[in-house]
Design a protein around this motif. Structure first.
Motif, mmCIF file in Angstrom:
data_model
loop_
_atom_site.group_PDB
_atom_site.id
_atom_site.type_symbol
_atom_site.label_atom_id
_atom_site.label_comp_id
_atom_site.label_asym_id
_atom_site.label_seq_id
_atom_site.Cartn_x
_atom_site.Cartn_y
_atom_site.Cartn_z
ATOM 1 N N MET A 18 1.102 -0.794 0.836
ATOM 2 C CA MET A 18 0.354 -0.047 0.535
ATOM 3 C C MET A 18 0.755 1.219 -0.038
ATOM 4 O O MET A 18 1.668 1.088 0.771
ATOM 5 C CB MET A 18 -0.875 -0.173 1.338
ATOM 6 N N ARG A 19 0.327 2.204 -0.696
ATOM 7 C CA ARG A 19 1.259 3.518 -1.397
ATOM 8 C C ARG A 19 0.597 4.851 0.612
ATOM 9 O O ARG A 19 -0.428 4.000 0.420
ATOM 10 C CB ARG A 19 1.109 4.301 -2.253
ATOM 11 N N LEU A 20 1.564 5.075 0.798
ATOM 12 C CA LEU A 20 1.408 5.789 1.684
ATOM 13 C C LEU A 20 -0.073 7.245 1.119
ATOM 14 O O LEU A 20 -1.313 7.251 1.609
ATOM 15 C CB LEU A 20 2.619 7.018 2.439
ATOM 16 N N GLN A 21 0.131 7.598 0.400
ATOM 17 C CA GLN A 21 -0.766 8.810 -0.786
ATOM 18 C C GLN A 21 -2.151 7.925 -0.924
ATOM 19 O O GLN A 21 -3.121 8.130 -1.017
ATOM 20 C CB GLN A 21 -0.379 8.992 -2.162
ATOM 21 N N ASP A 22 -2.589 6.345 -0.681
ATOM 22 C CA ASP A 22 -3.671 6.239 -0.023
ATOM 23 C C ASP A 22 -4.230 6.054 0.882
ATOM 24 O O ASP A 22 -5.541 5.842 0.449
ATOM 25 C CB ASP A 22 -3.570 3.874 -0.719
ATOM 26 N N LEU A 23 -3.882 6.184 1.903
ATOM 27 C CA LEU A 23 -4.934 7.312 2.388
ATOM 28 C C LEU A 23 -4.720 8.605 2.462
ATOM 29 O O LEU A 23 -5.827 8.967 3.663
ATOM 30 C CB LEU A 23 -3.671 6.632 4.446
ATOM 31 N N PHE A 24 -4.664 9.601 1.634
ATOM 32 C CA PHE A 24 -4.887 11.057 1.318
ATOM 33 C C PHE A 24 -6.591 11.547 0.339
ATOM 34 O O PHE A 24 -6.393 10.554 -0.366
ATOM 35 C CB PHE A 24 -3.636 11.426 0.485
ATOM 36 N N ILE A 25 -6.969 11.685 1.779
ATOM 37 C CA ILE A 25 -8.446 11.893 0.859
ATOM 38 C C ILE A 25 -8.442 13.658 1.066
ATOM 39 O O ILE A 25 -7.434 14.481 1.934
ATOM 40 C CB ILE A 25 -9.324 10.835 2.134
ATOM 41 N N ASP A 26 -9.552 14.191 0.791
ATOM 42 C CA ASP A 26 -10.110 15.396 0.750
ATOM 43 C C ASP A 26 -11.381 15.960 1.429
ATOM 44 O O ASP A 26 -11.929 14.834 1.628
ATOM 45 C CB ASP A 26 -10.630 15.616 -0.755
ATOM 46 N N GLU A 27 -10.950 16.877 2.049
ATOM 47 C CA GLU A 27 -12.251 17.307 2.949
ATOM 48 C C GLU A 27 -13.747 17.023 2.614
ATOM 49 O O GLU A 27 -14.617 16.870 3.203
ATOM 50 C CB GLU A 27 -12.275 17.755 4.058
ATOM 51 N N THR A 28 -13.687 16.955 1.364
ATOM 52 C CA THR A 28 -15.302 17.378 0.756
ATOM 53 C C THR A 28 -15.687 15.402 -0.104
ATOM 54 O O THR A 28 -16.597 15.398 0.385
ATOM 55 C CB THR A 28 -14.812 17.619 -1.128
ATOM 56 N N MET A 29 -14.707 14.640 0.384
ATOM 57 C CA MET A 29 -15.257 13.376 0.458
ATOM 58 C C MET A 29 -16.352 12.975 1.497
ATOM 59 O O MET A 29 -16.719 13.609 2.530
ATOM 60 C CB MET A 29 -14.224 11.686 0.945
ATOM 61 N N THR A 30 -17.299 11.896 1.500
ATOM 62 C CA THR A 30 -18.714 11.717 2.089
ATOM 63 C C THR A 30 -17.921 10.926 2.985
ATOM 64 O O THR A 30 -16.672 9.873 3.358
ATOM 65 C CB THR A 30 -19.805 11.463 1.349
ATOM 66 N N ILE A 31 -18.460 10.587 4.215
ATOM 67 C CA ILE A 31 -18.573 10.235 5.325
ATOM 68 C C ILE A 31 -18.520 8.606 5.011
ATOM 69 O O ILE A 31 -17.751 7.484 5.212
ATOM 70 C CB ILE A 31 -19.126 9.996 6.746
ATOM 71 N N LYS A 32 -19.811 7.550 4.225
ATOM 72 C CA LYS A 32 -19.813 6.924 3.625
ATOM 73 C C LYS A 32 -18.489 5.982 2.670
ATOM 74 O O LYS A 32 -18.075 5.480 2.801
ATOM 75 C CB LYS A 32 -20.850 6.289 2.587
ATOM 76 N N GLU A 33 -18.017 7.045 1.341
ATOM 77 C CA GLU A 33 -16.802 6.788 0.676
ATOM 78 C C GLU A 33 -15.547 6.858 1.925
ATOM 79 O O GLU A 33 -15.056 5.989 2.055
ATOM 80 C CB GLU A 33 -16.216 8.381 0.439
ATOM 81 N N ALA A 34 -15.693 7.465 3.059
ATOM 82 C CA ALA A 34 -14.419 7.522 3.956
ATOM 83 C C ALA A 34 -14.680 5.788 4.886
ATOM 84 O O ALA A 34 -13.517 5.170 4.899
ATOM 85 C CB ALA A 34 -15.012 8.296 4.662
ATOM 86 N N LEU A 35 -15.447 5.878 5.295
ATOM 87 C CA LEU A 35 -15.619 4.115 5.657
ATOM 88 C C LEU A 35 -15.227 3.103 4.883
ATOM 89 O O LEU A 35 -14.533 2.098 5.133
ATOM 90 C CB LEU A 35 -17.591 4.251 6.307
ATOM 91 N N LYS A 36 -15.598 3.193 3.562
ATOM 92 C CA LYS A 36 -14.968 2.537 2.495
ATOM 93 C C LYS A 36 -13.849 2.091 2.420
ATOM 94 O O LYS A 36 -12.899 1.236 2.216
ATOM 95 C CB LYS A 36 -16.255 2.691 0.983
ATOM 96 N N LYS A 37 -12.971 3.245 2.433
ATOM 97 C CA LYS A 37 -11.651 3.656 1.920
ATOM 98 C C LYS A 37 -11.030 3.300 3.311
ATOM 99 O O LYS A 37 -9.882 2.190 3.191
ATOM 100 C CB LYS A 37 -11.568 5.395 1.701
ATOM 101 N N LEU A 38 -11.148 3.190 4.322
ATOM 102 C CA LEU A 38 -11.168 2.596 6.094
ATOM 103 C C LEU A 38 -10.747 1.089 5.768
ATOM 104 O O LEU A 38 -10.354 0.810 6.441
ATOM 105 C CB LEU A 38 -11.876 3.049 7.252
ATOM 106 N N ASP A 39 -12.064 0.279 5.322
ATOM 107 C CA ASP A 39 -12.131 -0.711 4.904
ATOM 108 C C ASP A 39 -10.814 -0.993 4.204
ATOM 109 O O ASP A 39 -10.139 -1.996 4.416
ATOM 110 C CB ASP A 39 -13.524 -1.234 4.351
ATOM 111 N N GLU A 40 -10.619 -0.881 2.518
ATOM 112 C CA GLU A 40 -10.099 -1.486 1.531
ATOM 113 C C GLU A 40 -8.390 -1.197 2.458
ATOM 114 O O GLU A 40 -7.329 -2.094 2.509
ATOM 115 C CB GLU A 40 -10.641 0.126 1.183
#
Length: 350
Positions: free
Chosen positions: A1-23
């Motif tokens: 996993m690349r470090l950048q895979d953990l980077f997100i923008d504050e406009t991301m939805t909470i549901k999308e963030a939850l999915k990314k946390l799982d991934e």
């Protein structure tokens, strides 16, 4: 996993963030702007939002920690002390321009689990007496607790997860093929204690708790024998105690998408409207609980009784029953063949 895979923008939805946390399976996302640290979001932030019945379609800007703990390059040696003090499982490392260059993860850097307590000395009850009819024909030969996930039986995997946090006092409620379960553990070299609680007949997911009367005098965990929860058991216990719950149910957030247009009717049976392919989120019961010891007194003697009956009893009495959410990917269930295959794959055993 690349470090950048953990980077997100504050406009991301909470549901999308939850999915990314799982991934990513790292329990942290880093809100950045041009790679500069702006905020962090952890699974705990999302858990608190879910418990407030927050809308998952809102943006992460509502839940992100805008004053995160971080280290600068050259101070990484302070990580362990700082993470213990703040009880955080990951910490970003930034350069002089506050650009994120690394993240230190507790479970990668240190051997033991990050624990709110020096050691969880609470008993663990595992319901291991059922026939496992959903897993026929396997369970015609093996009792469900001994069905291997990889090379290790599911019940032993459950115990190993608890042992990571210090638990060494286990109670197995047994009935179906109980002698096979005893024989398996008798052959093992182990540094933990197993107490067998024998049901003369099946008593459901809660009825056998009555057999523990006088044996357990401390807050205790209960787990079905066909699930694994990837979570911080120490944090679950802290949550239970701080909220002064009678029972805490470990829940999982499940997302369901209906692949059809859903019809809503008027009282005269005419169509009111059509909702095209609606999506729903629910908190569901995983089969793991934390109970105060006095709950044992309220389980009827020698009756078939589910633990959910006990929960409903307390809800009607006005007692506090709490929910501790984990993500969908944190809950592994082997109750049916498909789920068992998913568990094997998600544990990296396939």
């Amino acid at each position: 996993m690349r470090l950048q895979d953990l980077f997100i923008d504050e406009t991301m939805t909470i549901k999308e963030a939850l999915k990314k946390l799982d991934e990513t399976a790292k329990k942290i996302l880093i809100v950045t702007e041009y790679n500069k640290l702006k905020a962090v979001i952890t699974d705990g932030d999302i858990r608190r939002w879910i418990l407030r019945s927050g809308d998952l379609s809102k943006t992460v800007s509502l839940i992100m920690n805008k004053k995160p703990v971080f280290l600068t390059i050259g101070n990484e040696h302070l990580a362990e002390k700082l993470m213990k003090e703040k009880f955080i499982e990951s910490i970003p490392v930034v350069n002089k321009n506050k650009e994120v260059v690394n993240v230190i993860f507790w479970n990668e850097k240190f051997k033991d689990r990050l624990n709110y307590f020096n050691k969880i000395q609470n008993p663990v009850v595992i319901m291991a007496g059922g026939k496992g009819t959903r897993l026929y024909p396997f369970t015609k030969i093996f009792p469900k607790p001994l069905i291997p996930i990889g090379e290790i039986p599911i019940v032993e995997r459950i115990m190993n997860r608890f042992r990571e946090y210090g638990c060494d006092d286990f109670y197995l409620t047994v009935n179906y093929k109980k002698n096979m379960i005893r024989a398996y553990f008798n052959e093992l070299k182990k540094d933990y204690k197993i107490n067998y609680v024998e049901e003369e007949r099946p008593l459901g997911t809660g009825g056998s708790l009555h057999l523990l009367k006088g044996k357990i005098n401390n807050t205790f965990f209960v787990s079905n024998c066909d699930i694994l929860i990837d979570g911080n058991y120490s944090d679950m216990l802290r949550f239970h105690k701080e909220n002064k719950n009678k029972i805490t149910m470990i829940t999982s957030l499940k997302h369901y998408a209906i692949p059809y247009g859903v019809i809503k009717l008027n009282e005269d049976e005419t169509i009111k409207n059509i909702v095209e392919k609606p999506e729903y989120d629910f908190l569901v019961n995983t089969g793991m609980y934390i109970l105060d010891p006095e709950t044992i007194e309220d389980v009827p003697e020698n009756d078939f009784y589910h633990i959910t009956d006990l929960i409903n009893y307390y809800i009607k009495k006005g007692e506090k029953v709490g929910a501790y959410p984990v993500s969908d990917k944190s809950w592994l269930d082997m109750g049916q063949f498909k789920e068992m295959e998913n568990m094997i794959e998600r544990l990296g055993l396939k």
